[in-house]
Design a protein around this motif. Structure first.
Motif, PDB file in Angstrom:
ATOM      1  N   LYS A 131       6.934   2.911 -16.617  1.00 21.04           N
ATOM      2  CA  LYS A 131       6.629   2.419 -15.527  1.00 21.04           C
ATOM      3  C   LYS A 131       5.579   3.555 -14.917  1.00 21.04           C
ATOM      4  O   LYS A 131       5.891   4.905 -15.385  1.00 21.04           O
ATOM      5  N   LEU A 132       4.530   3.436 -14.334  1.00 21.44           N
ATOM      6  CA  LEU A 132       3.483   4.344 -13.551  1.00 21.44           C
ATOM      7  C   LEU A 132       4.017   4.365 -12.106  1.00 21.44           C
ATOM      8  O   LEU A 132       3.824   3.426 -11.205  1.00 21.44           O
ATOM      9  N   TYR A 133       4.117   5.813 -11.794  1.00 21.12           N
ATOM     10  CA  TYR A 133       4.572   5.846 -10.500  1.00 21.12           C
ATOM     11  C   TYR A 133       3.351   6.695  -9.825  1.00 21.12           C
ATOM     12  O   TYR A 133       2.862   7.696 -10.285  1.00 21.12           O
ATOM     13  N   LEU A 134       3.048   6.397  -8.613  1.00 26.09           N
ATOM     14  CA  LEU A 134       1.942   7.053  -7.670  1.00 26.09           C
ATOM     15  C   LEU A 134       2.150   6.758  -6.217  1.00 26.09           C
ATOM     16  O   LEU A 134       2.762   5.716  -5.888  1.00 26.09           O
ATOM     17  N   LEU A 135       1.673   7.568  -5.401  1.00 20.38           N
ATOM     18  CA  LEU A 135       1.794   7.603  -3.857  1.00 20.38           C
ATOM     19  C   LEU A 135       0.407   6.964  -3.345  1.00 20.38           C
ATOM     20  O   LEU A 135      -0.883   7.442  -4.206  1.00 20.38           O
ATOM     21  N   SER A 136       0.250   6.288  -2.656  1.00 19.84           N
ATOM     22  CA  SER A 136      -0.919   5.798  -2.128  1.00 19.84           C
ATOM     23  C   SER A 136      -1.423   6.498  -0.794  1.00 19.84           C
ATOM     24  O   SER A 136      -0.656   7.158  -0.014  1.00 19.84           O
ATOM     25  N   GLY A 137      -2.755   6.727  -0.943  1.00 15.33           N
ATOM     26  CA  GLY A 137      -3.515   7.470   0.363  1.00 15.33           C
ATOM     27  C   GLY A 137      -3.642   6.526   1.587  1.00 15.33           C
ATOM     28  O   GLY A 137      -3.078   5.306   1.565  1.00 15.33           O
ATOM     29  N   ALA A 138      -4.511   7.068   2.436  1.00 14.49           N
ATOM     30  CA  ALA A 138      -4.600   6.114   3.607  1.00 14.49           C
ATOM     31  C   ALA A 138      -5.336   4.687   3.212  1.00 14.49           C
ATOM     32  O   ALA A 138      -6.213   4.974   2.330  1.00 14.49           O
ATOM     33  N   PRO A 139      -5.132   3.564   3.864  1.00 20.53           N
ATOM     34  CA  PRO A 139      -4.123   3.313   4.937  1.00 20.53           C
ATOM     35  C   PRO A 139      -2.606   3.068   4.628  1.00 20.53           C
ATOM     36  O   PRO A 139      -1.843   2.978   5.521  1.00 20.53           O
ATOM     37  N   GLU A 140      -2.697   2.866   3.532  1.00 18.64           N
ATOM     38  CA  GLU A 140      -1.056   2.505   2.973  1.00 18.64           C
ATOM     39  C   GLU A 140       0.053   3.744   2.995  1.00 18.64           C
ATOM     40  O   GLU A 140      -0.283   4.906   2.989  1.00 18.64           O
ATOM     41  N   ARG A 141       0.986   3.373   3.127  1.00 22.36           N
ATOM     42  CA  ARG A 141       2.338   4.420   2.989  1.00 22.36           C
ATOM     43  C   ARG A 141       3.230   3.678   2.227  1.00 22.36           C
ATOM     44  O   ARG A 141       4.603   3.104   2.418  1.00 22.36           O
ATOM     45  N   LYS A 142       2.897   3.796   0.975  1.00 19.64           N
ATOM     46  CA  LYS A 142       3.751   3.284  -0.238  1.00 19.64           C
ATOM     47  C   LYS A 142       3.788   4.141  -1.330  1.00 19.64           C
ATOM     48  O   LYS A 142       2.931   5.077  -1.592  1.00 19.64           O
ATOM     49  N   ALA A 143       4.763   4.023  -2.277  1.00 21.60           N
ATOM     50  CA  ALA A 143       5.026   4.693  -3.475  1.00 21.60           C
ATOM     51  C   ALA A 143       5.193   3.466  -4.371  1.00 21.60           C
ATOM     52  O   ALA A 143       5.870   2.556  -4.120  1.00 21.60           O
ATOM     53  N   TYR A 144       4.284   3.427  -5.248  1.00 18.71           N
ATOM     54  CA  TYR A 144       4.025   2.250  -6.467  1.00 18.71           C
ATOM     55  C   TYR A 144       4.784   2.503  -7.494  1.00 18.71           C
ATOM     56  O   TYR A 144       4.787   3.680  -8.185  1.00 18.71           O
ATOM     57  N   ALA A 145       5.278   1.656  -8.277  1.00 19.59           N
ATOM     58  CA  ALA A 145       5.973   1.391  -9.475  1.00 19.59           C
ATOM     59  C   ALA A 145       5.057   0.297 -10.434  1.00 19.59           C
ATOM     60  O   ALA A 145       5.221  -0.907  -9.835  1.00 19.59           O
ATOM     61  N   ILE A 146       4.305   0.622 -11.230  1.00 18.90           N
ATOM     62  CA  ILE A 146       3.400  -0.455 -11.673  1.00 18.90           C
ATOM     63  C   ILE A 146       3.716  -0.281 -13.349  1.00 18.90           C
ATOM     64  O   ILE A 146       3.865   0.549 -14.144  1.00 18.90           O
TER      65      ILE A 146
END
Length: 819
Positions: A131-146
């Motif tokens: 899985k690829l993990y990354l944080l979103s910048g504005a305007p999202e407030r999420k940590a993604y697992a892709i």
């Protein structure tokens, strides 16, 4: 605490985001190549297998040859690519400000997939567990697992604020900062936040770093402080004082943390100046800097370069366009052209234009003795260090089979010698030297590591030049040697099959269930000539044999067998050969049949009546060469006459008994009584011969008959009367019980020839039947029938009594009759 040398596959070198490969690259620096794009470089480079990957504000993702700077491929996205790529063995992953994450073929640059995040700015990705993990910048407030394979959004977890901080990993825990001043830890398996530590500062682009026993983080904004945190709880183990005077009204911007051998490094704006700070790894709050060194001015964009540590040298960019080289011990400048220490601010100027875009905000990367960095005026540089210690192959975290040639660089202006060693584990307790050299090496062969005799596991390979503490490089590899081969291969005709089958048997590998215990299975190779073998079959681990059903009779076939694990295959077992015989008779359900084996004028037979088998089978007879004498009962005298009866398919169940007839000569039974001859079968589970209760020695002169429910190994023996109990209660019974219909049978096994009577009583104790039979043989089940057609339903007690000479034995049991 630090990443290892060779490739630098993601932002800040490795999953721990330490910014510190275990290699040396110390000035003087010599430019190797330069490449210019029509845009700024905010993205930091990554290196994998000597290919450099980087994003640019020309909207491109670039791949260059790390030695020559020749472009290998380029892809144009729809907006800037400010994030740093992450590269695996076959894929390059990178977000763009066009709100998509891209996955490219590493070598060709073809797009494998895209994933929409909805964020203009995303942190640099981390690849873990598919899985690829990354944080979103504005305007999202999420940590993604892709999903790394297909780009599917596996999960998105809410976080406290948007962020540009890149996720660091220690085991299955993910560490990051958010723009509300929090440092957080998330469990990668569950997505649950384990802990969160608030500060009064701002995190922005700063990324945490994972050390051996702590996580290091720095806050900027209004609280300019370095924190040392417990990885499991988030407790503050220590913190520094304010890096910048608290009375300074200007909010500070901080870099990501870098970890050296014994220090923590971080860059921060101080008013209109940029400084590099060094702190100890451990301390007591408040911890003060060991030194601080001015490194020019910050870039007006509000982003600053993060330091990279290579041995005792720190590389960091500045907003004034200089790449600074700092000695990690003293904080002094290292003159890039000479390698000399100086207190005079000096760096390598890498920008050509005098504009707003002049400067370096990207972080430098060190790989295999080279420093790579891009500038804000669109220039990308590769600089070679004249003093370098690096292992380029095998790459860090690669799997090695049997050993490996070791490639790399061992260069020093005062070179005398280098040494290669290996040790078990990530932090070996001891090292074993396996190669050495007295001549410098530049990107070439250093020696060979023969690891064929070592146990599988993680090993560290260390290169040392001139026995220097900092002139070292360490790579971690996983040794996965081929498993040991199977042994003792034999090939034999498959018995009783009608021809066409060969049975292979072998001793399983020493790594199957024991040793490294990594055998996944076995491969069977076959040839008709002893050359040009081809794969015939794969069988599972633990298997000690295989039946090949494609072997025309009377043709010799050759075989060898290997074991294999997830990555490699063993050497071959010894070669064995055999040919198939036509040694079975076809038996059909409708017709049944008789199978005969003639040997020395004696005929052994199996008689199978129609409707005995449910499908067509092959039945055969064999004379074993040397029957076992193990488990012969004390009540039996064995002959040498043995027969093995078999059926294919193995495990076939007979629907009714079959009759076997085993012959003998008078000389075979000399001194024995014919009437006491019995057939015994060998019970492999008990390793004992057991009597066949249906044995009939008198049905035919010269042969003992028996009716069998299944096939096994059989032997004629003489039952020796008087050595067993006269009447065994466990082997005396009525059948069926309860009884229905016209008759039931009383069955009993005698230890000696005897007369037997059966008396039956009702519950009132009245005798209602008396049956007797004289001359019942020993060592066999005898029976008497009782006509119950006129007997009322109910429970009855019966008494069986056996009389033999002076011996008498009686037992009582119950039976039921139901009409």
């Amino acid at each position: 605490m630090y990443c290892f040398s060779a490739s630098w596959p993601l932002f800040r070198a490795g999953a721990g985001r330490t910014g510190a490969p275990a290699e040396e690259a110390r000035p003087a620096l010599v430019p190797q190549w330069n490449f210019t794009i029509q845009g700024e470089f905010v993205s930091s480079p990554v290196v994998y297998k000597d290919v450099v990957y980087c994003g640019g504000r020309d909207g491109s993702v670039w791949a260059w040859d790390g030695f020559t700077g020749e472009p290998i491929w380029q892809y144009s996205a729809s907006d800037w690519v400010d994030a740093t790529p992450c590269v695996s063995s076959d894929t390059v992953f990178v977000p763009s400000r066009d709100k998509y994450v891209y996955a490219f073929d590493r070598l060709g640059g073809d797009v494998k997939w895209t994933a929409y995040t909805g964020s203009l700015d995303c942190s640099s990705p981390l690849l873990y567990d598919g899985k690829l993990y990354l944080l979103s910048g504005a305007p999202e407030r999420k940590a993604y697992a892709i999903g790394a394979r297909d780009g599917s959004i596996i999960a998105s977890y809410s976080i406290s604020q948007f962020s540009f901080s890149s996720i660091a990993r220690r085991e299955n825990l993910l560490y990051f900062g958010t723009n509300d001043g929090r440092f957080s830890c998330m469990n990668a398996d569950t997505g649950q936040v384990q802990w969160s530590v608030p500060t009064r500062g701002g995190i922005f682009y700063s990324t945490l770093a994972c050390g051996d026993d702590a996580v290091y983080a720095v806050s900027g904004g209004d609280e300019r402080r370095l924190f040392c945190l417990d990885p499991g709880t988030g407790d503050i183990l220590w913190q520094s004082g304010e890096i910048v005077d608290p009375s300074d009204p200007v909010s500070s911007v901080v870099s990501s943390v870098a970890l050296g051998e014994d220090k923590v490094f971080v860059a921060s704006t101080v008013c209109d100046e940029l400084k590099l700070f060094a702190f100890p790894l451990t301390g007591t709050t408040p911890v003060s800097p060991l030194w601080s060194t001015p490194i020019g001015t910050p870039h007006p964009a509000g982003i600053i370069s993060s330091p990279a540590v290579a041995g005792n040298t720190i590389y960091v960019g500045s907003g004034n366009g200089f790449l600074y080289c700092i000695d990690s011990s003293s904080g002094q400048y290292i003159a890039p052209a000479t390698g000399a220490l100086t207190d005079t601010p000096t760096g390598y100027y890498l920008c050509y234009s005098a504009s707003y875009s002049t400067g370096i905000v990207a972080s430098p990367t060190v790989s295999n003795g080279r420093v790579y960095v891009g500038t804000s005026d669109g220039n990308f540089w590769a600089l070679k260090a004249r003093q370098a210690t690096a292992i380029s192959y095998p790459d860090n975290d690669e799997t090695v089979i049997g050993g490996s040639e070791i490639l790399g660089t061992a260069e020093n202006p005062d070179f005398s010698a280098y040494r290669l060693e290996y040790g078990r584990g990530i932090d070996p307790a001891s090292w074993t030297e396996f190669a050495a050299g007295t001549a410098p090496v530049s990107s070439g062969a250093l020696g060979a590591w023969n690891a064929a005799s070592l146990d599988d596991g993680v090993y560290s390979i260390r290169l040392s030049v001139n026995d220097g503490v900092f002139s070292r490089a360490v790579n971690r590899v996983t040794l996965n040697n081929a498993p040991r081969p199977p042994s003792g291969l034999t090939v034999a005709d498959t018995l009783f099959d009608g021809g066409g089958n060969l049975t292979l048997s072998w001793n399983i590998s020493g790594d199957d269930g024991t040793g490294d215990n990594d055998v996944a299975g076995y491969r069977v190779y076959k040839s008709s000539s002893g050359a040009g073998y081809s794969l015939a079959a794969e069988v599972a681990k633990g298997a000690a044999g295989y039946t090949d059903s494609s072997c025309p009779a009377y043709t010799t076939w050759y075989y060898y067998v290997t074991s294999f694990d997830a990555l490699s295959e063993s050497e071959a077992s010894g070669v064995a050969s055999g040919f198939s015989l036509v040694d079975g008779v076809e038996i059909t359900p409708a017709n049944g049949g008789t199978v005969r084996l003639e040997s020395g004028g004696l005929i052994t037979e199996v008689v199978i009546e129609p409707n005995t088998v449910a499908e067509t089978v092959w039945v055969g007879i064999r004379i074993p060469e040397s029957p076992t004498d193990e488990g012969i009962p004390v009540s039996a005298g064995a002959t040498a006459i043995t027969r093995e009866f078999g059926v294919t398919p193995a495990g076939t169940k007979f629907l009714k008994p079959v009759t076997v007839k085993i012959p003998y000569r008078e000389s075979d039974i000399a001194g024995m009584k014919q009437e006491n001859l019995r057939i015994y079968w060998f019970d492999e589970t008990r390793a004992a011969w057991r009597i066949v209760n249906t044995s009939d020695p008198l049905a035919e002169s010269g042969r003992v008959w028996a009716q069998l429910p299944h096939f096994s190994l059989y032997r004629i023996m003489e039952y020796l009367p008087g050595r067993e109990e006269l009447l065994n209660a466990d082997m005396a019974y009525s059948y069926p019980n309860p009884a229905r219909g016209g008759t039931l049978a009383f069955k009993y096994y005698l230890g000696d020839k005897a007369d037997v009577t059966v008396d039956v009583y009702n519950v009132a104790g009245e005798l209602i039947a008396h049956i007797e039979k004289t001359g019942n043989p020993a060592g066999i089940v005898s029976e008497m029938e009782w006509n119950i057609s006129g007997i009322a339903s109910g429970t009855y007690i019966y008494r069986i009594e056996a009389r033999s000479g002076s011996k008498t034995k009686a037992i009582k049991k119950k039976l039921a009759i139901i009409h």
